[in-house]
Design a protein around this motif. Structure first.
Motif, PDB file in Angstrom:
ATOM      1  N   TRP A 121      34.436 -27.505  26.346  1.00 39.76           N
ATOM      2  CA  TRP A 121      34.069 -26.125  26.055  1.00 39.76           C
ATOM      3  C   TRP A 121      32.617 -26.132  25.608  1.00 39.76           C
ATOM      4  O   TRP A 121      32.254 -26.807  24.650  1.00 39.76           O
ATOM      5  N   ASP A 122      31.773 -25.372  26.305  1.00 42.18           N
ATOM      6  CA  ASP A 122      30.358 -25.273  25.949  1.00 42.18           C
ATOM      7  C   ASP A 122      30.086 -23.923  25.293  1.00 42.18           C
ATOM      8  O   ASP A 122      30.377 -22.872  25.878  1.00 42.18           O
ATOM      9  N   MET A 123      29.527 -23.967  24.094  1.00 47.47           N
ATOM     10  CA  MET A 123      29.042 -22.769  23.423  1.00 47.47           C
ATOM     11  C   MET A 123      27.523 -22.776  23.597  1.00 47.47           C
ATOM     12  O   MET A 123      26.820 -23.522  22.935  1.00 47.47           O
ATOM     13  N   VAL A 124      27.037 -21.972  24.543  1.00 54.32           N
ATOM     14  CA  VAL A 124      25.626 -22.009  24.946  1.00 54.32           C
ATOM     15  C   VAL A 124      24.953 -20.761  24.401  1.00 54.32           C
ATOM     16  O   VAL A 124      24.995 -19.695  25.020  1.00 54.32           O
ATOM     17  N   GLY A 125      24.337 -20.885  23.234  1.00 56.46           N
ATOM     18  CA  GLY A 125      23.796 -19.706  22.580  1.00 56.46           C
ATOM     19  C   GLY A 125      22.372 -19.877  22.110  1.00 56.46           C
ATOM     20  O   GLY A 125      21.640 -20.772  22.545  1.00 56.46           O
ATOM     21  N   ASN A 126      21.989 -18.989  21.201  1.00 51.64           N
ATOM     22  CA  ASN A 126      20.659 -18.989  20.599  1.00 51.64           C
ATOM     23  C   ASN A 126      20.787 -18.893  19.085  1.00 51.64           C
ATOM     24  O   ASN A 126      21.887 -18.753  18.543  1.00 51.64           O
ATOM     25  N   ASN A 127      19.639 -18.904  18.418  1.00 47.07           N
ATOM     26  CA  ASN A 127      19.649 -18.699  16.961  1.00 47.07           C
ATOM     27  C   ASN A 127      19.512 -17.227  16.613  1.00 47.07           C
ATOM     28  O   ASN A 127      19.247 -16.877  15.466  1.00 47.07           O
ATOM     29  N   THR A 128      19.678 -16.355  17.595  1.00 46.79           N
ATOM     30  CA  THR A 128      19.644 -14.906  17.372  1.00 46.79           C
ATOM     31  C   THR A 128      20.924 -14.298  17.935  1.00 46.79           C
ATOM     32  O   THR A 128      21.432 -14.757  18.964  1.00 46.79           O
ATOM     33  N   PRO A 129      21.434 -13.249  17.310  1.00 51.25           N
ATOM     34  CA  PRO A 129      22.692 -12.664  17.775  1.00 51.25           C
ATOM     35  C   PRO A 129      22.537 -11.724  18.970  1.00 51.25           C
ATOM     36  O   PRO A 129      23.535 -11.236  19.494  1.00 51.25           O
ATOM     37  N   VAL A 130      21.297 -11.444  19.386  1.00 52.89           N
ATOM     38  CA  VAL A 130      21.050 -10.546  20.514  1.00 52.89           C
ATOM     39  C   VAL A 130      20.076 -11.216  21.474  1.00 52.89           C
ATOM     40  O   VAL A 130      19.576 -12.300  21.227  1.00 52.89           O
ATOM     41  N   PHE A 131      19.785 -10.514  22.606  1.00 61.29           N
ATOM     42  CA  PHE A 131      18.837 -11.033  23.582  1.00 61.29           C
ATOM     43  C   PHE A 131      17.884  -9.915  24.012  1.00 61.29           C
ATOM     44  O   PHE A 131      18.053  -8.757  23.635  1.00 61.29           O
ATOM     45  N   PHE A 132      16.878 -10.268  24.824  1.00 62.33           N
ATOM     46  CA  PHE A 132      15.832  -9.320  25.198  1.00 62.33           C
ATOM     47  C   PHE A 132      16.294  -8.293  26.222  1.00 62.33           C
ATOM     48  O   PHE A 132      15.851  -7.145  26.191  1.00 62.33           O
ATOM     49  N   VAL A 133      17.116  -8.695  27.171  1.00 57.70           N
ATOM     50  CA  VAL A 133      17.554  -7.798  28.244  1.00 57.70           C
ATOM     51  C   VAL A 133      19.066  -7.878  28.369  1.00 57.70           C
ATOM     52  O   VAL A 133      19.689  -8.866  27.967  1.00 57.70           O
ATOM     53  N   ARG A 134      19.654  -6.846  28.961  1.00 56.56           N
ATOM     54  CA  ARG A 134      21.112  -6.796  29.072  1.00 56.56           C
ATOM     55  C   ARG A 134      21.599  -6.948  30.512  1.00 56.56           C
ATOM     56  O   ARG A 134      22.793  -6.913  30.768  1.00 56.56           O
ATOM     57  N   GLU A 308      18.740 -35.230  27.251  1.00 59.34           N
ATOM     58  CA  GLU A 308      18.062 -34.691  28.438  1.00 59.34           C
ATOM     59  C   GLU A 308      19.058 -34.458  29.566  1.00 59.34           C
ATOM     60  O   GLU A 308      18.934 -33.500  30.335  1.00 59.34           O
ATOM     61  N   ASN A 309      20.048 -35.319  29.694  1.00 61.42           N
ATOM     62  CA  ASN A 309      21.053 -35.170  30.750  1.00 61.42           C
ATOM     63  C   ASN A 309      22.184 -34.217  30.371  1.00 61.42           C
ATOM     64  O   ASN A 309      23.061 -33.940  31.194  1.00 61.42           O
ATOM     65  N   ALA A 310      22.195 -33.735  29.156  1.00 62.93           N
ATOM     66  CA  ALA A 310      23.254 -32.806  28.755  1.00 62.93           C
ATOM     67  C   ALA A 310      23.140 -31.521  29.552  1.00 62.93           C
ATOM     68  O   ALA A 310      22.057 -30.926  29.649  1.00 62.93           O
ATOM     69  N   ALA A 311      24.240 -31.094  30.129  1.00 67.04           N
ATOM     70  CA  ALA A 311      24.262 -29.899  30.981  1.00 67.04           C
ATOM     71  C   ALA A 311      25.243 -28.897  30.391  1.00 67.04           C
ATOM     72  O   ALA A 311      26.456 -29.027  30.545  1.00 67.04           O
ATOM     73  N   TYR A 312      24.689 -27.897  29.707  1.00 59.15           N
ATOM     74  CA  TYR A 312      25.515 -26.883  29.063  1.00 59.15           C
ATOM     75  C   TYR A 312      25.638 -25.661  29.966  1.00 59.15           C
ATOM     76  O   TYR A 312      24.649 -25.213  30.557  1.00 59.15           O
ATOM     77  N   SER A 313      26.826 -25.120  30.055  1.00 52.73           N
ATOM     78  CA  SER A 313      27.028 -23.926  30.868  1.00 52.73           C
ATOM     79  C   SER A 313      28.147 -23.072  30.285  1.00 52.73           C
ATOM     80  O   SER A 313      29.207 -23.592  29.922  1.00 52.73           O
ATOM     81  N   ALA A 350      29.729 -35.680  35.858  1.00 48.74           N
ATOM     82  CA  ALA A 350      30.268 -37.022  35.659  1.00 48.74           C
ATOM     83  C   ALA A 350      29.338 -37.903  34.824  1.00 48.74           C
ATOM     84  O   ALA A 350      29.721 -39.024  34.471  1.00 48.74           O
ATOM     85  N   LEU A 351      28.129 -37.427  34.506  1.00 48.24           N
ATOM     86  CA  LEU A 351      27.228 -38.190  33.649  1.00 48.24           C
ATOM     87  C   LEU A 351      27.837 -38.329  32.257  1.00 48.24           C
ATOM     88  O   LEU A 351      28.599 -37.459  31.818  1.00 48.24           O
ATOM     89  N   PRO A 352      27.509 -39.391  31.523  1.00 45.21           N
ATOM     90  CA  PRO A 352      28.143 -39.628  30.220  1.00 45.21           C
ATOM     91  C   PRO A 352      28.051 -38.450  29.254  1.00 45.21           C
ATOM     92  O   PRO A 352      29.005 -38.200  28.513  1.00 45.21           O
ATOM     93  N   ALA A 353      26.942 -37.728  29.255  1.00 41.54           N
ATOM     94  CA  ALA A 353      26.812 -36.603  28.322  1.00 41.54           C
ATOM     95  C   ALA A 353      27.784 -35.483  28.635  1.00 41.54           C
ATOM     96  O   ALA A 353      28.191 -34.730  27.747  1.00 41.54           O
ATOM     97  N   ASN A 354      28.160 -35.363  29.904  1.00 38.01           N
ATOM     98  CA  ASN A 354      28.926 -34.205  30.340  1.00 38.01           C
ATOM     99  C   ASN A 354      30.374 -34.520  30.707  1.00 38.01           C
ATOM    100  O   ASN A 354      31.186 -33.601  30.849  1.00 38.01           O
TER     101      ASN A 354
END
Length: 497
Positions: A121-134, A308-313, A350-354
């Motif tokens: 499970w990837d939680m791919v977020g930011n340090n802000t609760p909103v974003f610039f565009v919707r 660097e090889n970590a692939a979050y989605s 299949a890379l070790p990070a992922n």
């Protein structure tokens, strides 16, 4: 005793100092395959950096459940209090290249990969609760304004503020970016947010809308522009240094995961769109519910391999966690995985990070570049589906997500800016920020937009005016009185929770 150096094919290497030549003075022989191999590998050591979030830092850690939320989700990661799950983090800036300074004013990425027993499970977020565009239609345009001008090859404040003025819903995020929160002292001094609205569903098939909040235990410390400039003059790697020194000293940063929960039917009755990523959910209406504690405790042995090889989605979800009608989220579900296929290759998962740690992996992907693992599921005849073989992988209907109930009118996105786009930025400006924080906001924004043309400045003042007249007035006066008065306090600024 030292190890014997070998070629990549495993043969021992006689020397790693001199080339094989035709005589004492050369020339070099083409048959010196190890020399050619070393040079050829060096030419290929780099992979494409991320288009955004190129500069990053990561740690390994553990997530522990501290509160029962099984009424909201069937996800096994949350199945019992005390349960632990391995986690890989990556924090990052958004706009800067891989060699950019850590302490620049920017939004920070906050991504976590949970190696659960049901898959990642990837939680791919930011340090802000909103974003610039919707709407993802505008995302490539937005990112271009954050990168380099095609002619000058310099960052362009003109492009940034011109774009933001044309997308007024961005004022919520821009206000956060230009406030004290815009330069966290390091990743441990910031919250993490899923930002988007996600969904959870329980064993009974009841769906809930949720937002994820990771609340820092380290406090919200930030740098002023002046302190950040001084720091960058000393080191461009301040975040990496802080994380390294913290872990070496046995100080493990922690966050508490909390969620906001909305019943599925509530979404249609709100006076704002709960799936609009430029909006937050009021805590008084949707209070935070504690879920667990995140502790990051280990520096990866090899940065390239695991960070660097970590692939979050966002597409990496597990049964019990799903998506929502959020337009930006819907686009990210596809585009992030595609970015990784381009950057890392067909078999990036299949890379070790992922690679999943606890779940068995059984799918029908085949061949392609860098097929470095076995995937015949124990039966080489089962390379398609459906098939006749009892031991072949089959879908599991029991993890089917409940149907998504969508009323297009109730969940519509405004095609143009509406008054609701300014309600939350107004509350942030007037009710959350202190007088001193507003002054620094005015000065920070004035400094950022100082190089802009008068026409862009006026367009942006008009956006700020719709938030609050004092906002527009304060920024205008700061621009006109530039250079702004220097901030002499060298200590990090304490920001409100």
């Amino acid at each position: 005793m030292s190890q014997r150096q070998t070629t990549t094919a495993g043969a021992p290497v006689p020397t790693n100092e001199t080339s094989k030549t035709a005589g004492p003075r050369g020339p070099v022989l083409l048959e010196d395959y190890q020399l050619i191999e070393k040079l050829a590998h060096q030419n290929r050591e780099r992979i494409p950096e991320r288009t955004v979030h190129a500069k990053g830092w990561g740690l390994q850690g553990t997530f522990t459940v501290t509160n029962d939320i099984t009424k909201y989700t069937r996800a096994k990661i949350f199945s019992e209090v005390g349960k632990k799950t391995e986690v890989l983090s990556r924090w990052s800036t958004v706009a800067g290249e891989a060699g950019a300074a850590d302490a620049e004013r920017d939004v920070r990425g906050f991504s976590l990969k949970f190696y659960t027993e049901e898959g990642n499970w990837d939680m791919v977020g930011n340090n802000t609760p909103v974003f610039f565009v919707r709407d993802a239609y505008k995302f490539p345009d937005f990112i271009r304004t954050q990168k380099r001008h095609p002619k000058t090859n310099l960052r362009s404040p003109e492009a940034m503020f011109d774009f933001w003025a044309g997308q007024p819903e961005s004022v919520h995020q821009v206000t956060i970016l230009m406030s004290d929160r815009g330069i966290p002292q390091n990743p441990t001094h910031m919250n993490g947010y899923g930002s988007h609205t996600f969904s959870m569903w329980n064993h009974e098939g009841t769906r809930y809308w949720v937002k994820f909040h990771f609340k820092t235990h380290q406090g919200h410390d930030y740098y002023t522009n002046e302190k950040a400039k001084e720091l960058i003059g000393q080191t461009r790697e301040s975040y990496q240094e802080d994380l390294w020194n913290m872990i070496e000293a046995g100080k493990h940063p922690k966050w508490t995961l909390k969620i906001q929960v909305m019943e599925e039917e509530q979404a249609a009755s709100l006076d704002f769109n709960p799936f609009d990523v430029t909006k937050v959910w009021p805590h008084k209406d949707f209070p935070l519910i504690e879920v667990g504690e995140l502790e990051m405790h280990t520096v990866p042995e090899n940065y390239f391999q695991l960070v660097e090889n970590a692939a979050y989605s966002p597409s990496n979800v597990v049964p019990g966690i799903g998506f929502s009608p959020d337009k930006m989220l819907q686009a990210r579900v596809w585009s992030y995985a595609d970015a990784h296929r381009y950057r890392l290759g067909t078999h990036y998962e299949a890379l070790p990070a992922n690679a999943p740690k606890a779940a068995s992996v059984a799918h029908y992907h085949k061949d392609g570049a860098m097929r470095f693992f076995q995937n015949d599921t124990g039966n080489s005849n089962a390379y398609y589906e459906p098939n006749q073989y009892e031991d072949a992988p089959r879908p599991d209907p029991s993890v089917m997500e409940p149907p998504l109930k969508i009323d297009p009118e109730a969940y519509r996105y405004p095609q143009e800016t509406e008054e609701v786009d300014f309600v939350q930025p107004r509350a942030l400006y007037k009710d959350v920020l202190t007088d001193d924080e507003r002054v620094r906001l005015h000065q920070n924004m004035a400094g950022a937009m100082a190089p802009c043309s008068d026409s862009v400045k006026e367009r942006w003042y008009a956006v700020l005016e719709r938030v609050h007249p004092d906002y527009a007035k304060g920024v205008r006066e700061a621009v006109e009185s530039a250079p702004a008065l220097p901030v002499t306090d060298d200590t990090p600024v304490k920001a409100a929770e």
